[in-house]
Design a protein around this motif. Structure first.
Motif: not given
Length: 140
Positions: A55-70
């Protein structure tokens, strides 16, 4: 959003969870169990994963994705347990306003998952078995 499931993944249901009227592009990636690896016949797969690690790894991946593609929306689901050849092991459903961003974001997510998500796969061969850790882009 991230889901681990011992049950078969319902691709249509997962896709419906990212529906957004502002999205002009939706990609659904399905990773499936194949019948071979590095020239050896595979009869099935077993996956192990633990929410407290994933869960924490996927939360980071999703946060990085949203930062790049809001404006992107994402759901990732990964199977655990035993899978037969052809079973869906991973679903990435992703929507964005435009197709270019959708392809880029989807590629970013799958590569990040393969490099970082702590999921263990056991390949079952006719002559034995082998555990495989997630690895880089062309690892499977």
């Amino acid at each position: 959003m991230f889901v681990l499931s011992a049950e078969p993944l319902d691709v249509a249901e997962l896709r419906s969870r990212i529906a957004d009227g502002g999205h002009g592009a939706v990609l659904v990636f399905e990773g499936v169990a194949r019948d071979n690896f590095e020239g050896r016949p595979v009869s099935g797969l077993e996956y192990e994963a633990y929410p407290q690690l994933c869960d924490p790894v996927m939360e980071r991946i999703e946060a990085e994705m949203v930062e790049r593609w809001p404006r992107a929306r994402l759901i990732v689901a990964h199977r655990t347990g035993r899978l037969a050849i052809g079973d869906v092991s991973l679903v990435i459903a992703l929507g964005t306003p435009h197709r270019g961003a959708c392809y880029e974001a989807s590629r970013f997510v799958i590569e990040a998952i393969k490099e970082r998500l702590p999921v263990w796969k056991k390949e079952l061969y006719a002559d034995g078995q082998a555990w495989k850790a997630n690895q880089g882009p062309e690892a499977g």
